[in-house]
Design an enzyme around this catalytic site. Sequence first.
Site, PDB file in Angstrom:
ATOM      1  CG  LEU A 446      -1.645   1.281   1.552  1.00 24.15           C
ATOM      2  CD1 LEU A 446      -2.640   1.627   0.452  1.00 24.15           C
ATOM      3  CD2 LEU A 446      -2.329   1.204   2.920  1.00 24.15           C
ATOM      4  CG  ASP A 447       2.844   4.775   2.419  1.00 25.62           C
ATOM      5  OD1 ASP A 447       3.951   4.811   1.839  1.00 25.62           O
ATOM      6  OD2 ASP A 447       2.472   5.632   3.244  1.00 25.62           O
ATOM      7  N   PRO A 448       4.782   1.624   1.059  1.00 24.06           N
ATOM      8  CG  PRO A 448       6.869   0.807   0.386  1.00 24.06           C
ATOM      9  CD  PRO A 448       5.995   0.956   1.600  1.00 24.06           C
TER      10      PRO A 448
END
Length: 769
Positions: A446-448
Site C-alpha cells: 500500500l505505502d509503499p
Amino acid sequence: MINILHGLGLRFLALGHHTPFMHIGMAHNYRNSSQAVQAVRDAGYEISLGLMPKSVGPLTFVFTGTGNVSKGAQEMFNALPCEFVEPHELKEVSRSGDLRKVYGTVLSRHHHLVRKRDGLYDPVDYDKHPEHYTSRFNTDIAPYTTCLINGIYWEQHTPRLLSRQDAQKLLVPVKSASGPTEGCPELPHKLLAICDISADTGGSIEFMTECTTIDSPFCMYDADQHIIHDSVEGSGILMCSIDNLPAQLPIEATEYFGDMLFPYIEEMLVSEGSEPLESQNYSPVVRDAVIASNGSLTAKYEYIQKLRESREYAQSLKMGNKKRVLLLGSGYVSGPVLEYLTRDSNIDITVASVMKEQLEQLTKKYSNVTSVHMDVIKHEEKLSSLVKKHDLVISLLPYSAHPLVAKKCIDNKVNLVTASYLTPAMKELQESVEAAGITVISEMGLDPGLDHMLAMECIDKAKEVGATVVSYTSFCGGLPAPEHSDNPLRYKFSWSPQGVLLNTVQSATYLKNGEVINIPAGGALLDSVTPMDFFPGLNLEGFPNRDSTKYAEPYGIQTAHTLLRGTLRYKGYSKTMCGFVKLGLINPDPYPLLSSTTPPLTWKELMCKLVGIKPPAEYHVLKEAVFSKLEKDKSQLEAVEWLGLLGDEPVPAADSIVGALAKHMEMKLPFGAGERDMIVMRNEIGLRHPSGHLEDKFIDLVVYGDNKGYSAMAKTVGYPTAIAAKMILDGEIDAKGMVIPLTKNVYGPILERVRAEGIVYSTHSVIKQ
C-alpha cells in the site's frame, strides 16, 4: 431448462418459499417434451394468477450463447408468462417488475465485453485479440440475474463470464428494494441458480469444475469456502450442468435425430471414404458434417486440433510443471496473498512461519498449500534449502529480514517479491541480483506500493499532455474505523506492530517550497505533526515518512518545489507515541534481560529500570517517576496506565524493548470481533500546463476492512503483492534486477486488477489561472 426450473423450485423451498416451480419435475419424468412443456405452462399459469410469493421478487433469466442449445432453452422458457428485455433493462425489472410474469434477456458479446484500455467493443479486434478484453457481466448483468442459462463455450485467452471472486461478491446479501415481506424470509442474494448447458468444465463459469448427473442433477457452490456440496440447501449458488441431456428424453431424442439423419443416409452409404472430400458428391449438409477425411480434420473442424493442443498443454502444466511459491510469514497479509494465488490450480504454495496455529488454519483452508513450522531468521540453512525448491519467494517478514531472504534468493537464482521499502541494505545487493539474473520487486504493498502506482499513473498522463509537476504530496495511513478508535492511542493493529512503532523514530527528509527539511531519528518526527483536514470528519494528523526527496528522480519530477510523503493517524496518536519515546520504550537495540532464556520481568520492573529507580517500587512512586519523565503530561501518563505498563503483567520475551512493546500492544490493541479497520490515502499533485495555468490533482483511496473477511490493510498490501507475484510467474514482469512499481507495464495491470478486488480510488481536479 426443465431441470433448472425444477431445481429452482427445490431451492426456493429450501429457502422457505413455495413457488409454482415445485410442480415441474425433472425432464426424464415426462414421456415426451410435450408433456414437459405442458407442466411448464401449468406453472406459468399459476405465476400469471399472482401465486408467486412477493418475497422472491421479480425473477430474471439470462441466456448466453446463440446456438441451438440456447435457443432450445429459450423455447421452453416461452412456455412461461415471460417478457424479453434488453440487458440494460434488467436492473429495473429485477427491482420493480411484474410478479405475474418472468423476465428474460439474451446476452451477446457486445453487451458485456469491453476492451481493457478504452472500454469499447470491436468485434473484429476481439476475434484477433480476445486477451485484450474483459467481461462486465459480473458487474452489469449478474447482480440482477436470478438464473443464468449459460450456452457459451470458453476458449483460453478469452474472458470468462464469472470467476470465483465474482461469485463471492454476488453472494453478498442485498436488501430488497421493496423491503422485507412480513412473515417471509428474505432471499440471501439475487443470483440463485446457474444452468450451464455448455457442460464446459472450468470454462466460462470458472467454478463449474465438474458436470452433474441425471441421478444427482444439482449441487451448491459455496464461493466463500470454495467448495461444492451435493444439496439444494445451505449457502451458495445452485448449479446444474448435466452433460448427457438427450438421455433424459431418449425415445424422442432418438426419433428426432433419426428423422434428421434419414434423408442423407443414401448419399453417405454410396460415398467412397478413401477419396478426397472435394471429389465427393455430398450435399452441403453432409459436407459440413464431415469432421475428418483421409486422416485429417476438414477445414471447418481444424479448430479441434487447437483445442486438443491447448488442453494437452494445460494438462501437462497440471501434471508436471506446476509453479512453486514460497511464502514467508503467515500474519495479517498472508490471507489475501494466498486467496489470490490459489485461484490458479497450477500454483503450489509453501508457507513458512513461526506461528503454528496460523499455519494450521491456512493449510485447512487451502488445499494446494503446505506449511513449514520454522523461525526463518534462526535457521538459515533450512531457509536456503526451501528457497532452492521454489520458483518465487514472497516475503511478508519485517523489512529487517529481507536482506537475508534476498541473499538466499540470489544464491539459488529465485525471484523475490516484498511489500516493504527498498532499504539501503537491499540496494547494496543490486549488482548481485543482476548477476544472478533474477527479479526482486520491492515496495509492492500500500505505502509503499499503491501510492507509487497512483502517483505515476497521474504523472505519466500529465507528461503526455506536456504538463510539468510542480508539487507532490502523499499521505497514507492504516487506521481503525472511527467507531473503533476508542483508546488513548486512537489506533489498533492490522499489520506488523513493530513496524508501526519503529516508523515513529525514523529520520525523515522532504522538500517544501524549494527547501530541503531534515528531521533526525530518535523521535523528532513526532514534533513535525500537521493537522490534515481534507476529510474533516476524520480528525486526522500527519507527519513526514522517511526520505521523500529520493523519489524526485525515479518519479521524474525534478521540477517539483515540494515533495512530501507522510503517514496519517488520528489526532492524539503522535502525542501518545511521543510519551513512549521519552520513556525509552521505542528502542530497537538488543536488550538481553528480555531474552527467553532469562527470568521474566514484569512491566513494573522494566519501567523502574527505564526511569532509573530501584525495583521493586511502590505503584505511586513509579507513577510519579514516570509522570516526571513524561514532563508532567497527563494524557501520556493515562496511555501508559491504560496499557498496563505500570503493572505486574510479564513483559513478552523479545530481542528488544520495542519488540516486547509490539507484542504487548498486539495483545492489548487488536481488532475485536466485528470491528473494522480502514486505510486512507490522499495524493495531491500540482501541475503546470503548457498554457501556463495550474491544476491541482487529488487522488483519494479509502478502503474499509470486512467484518468477517480481510482487513483493509491486508487487502491493500496483500492483493498488489500477490498480483505482482503472479505477473512474474506468468512472464508479464520480466525485468531483471531491483524493481519498484514505477513503470506503466507494471503499475497499469496492477491498478486494473486491484479494482476487481474492491480497491477503488477516485480523482478530481481544481484548475487555477
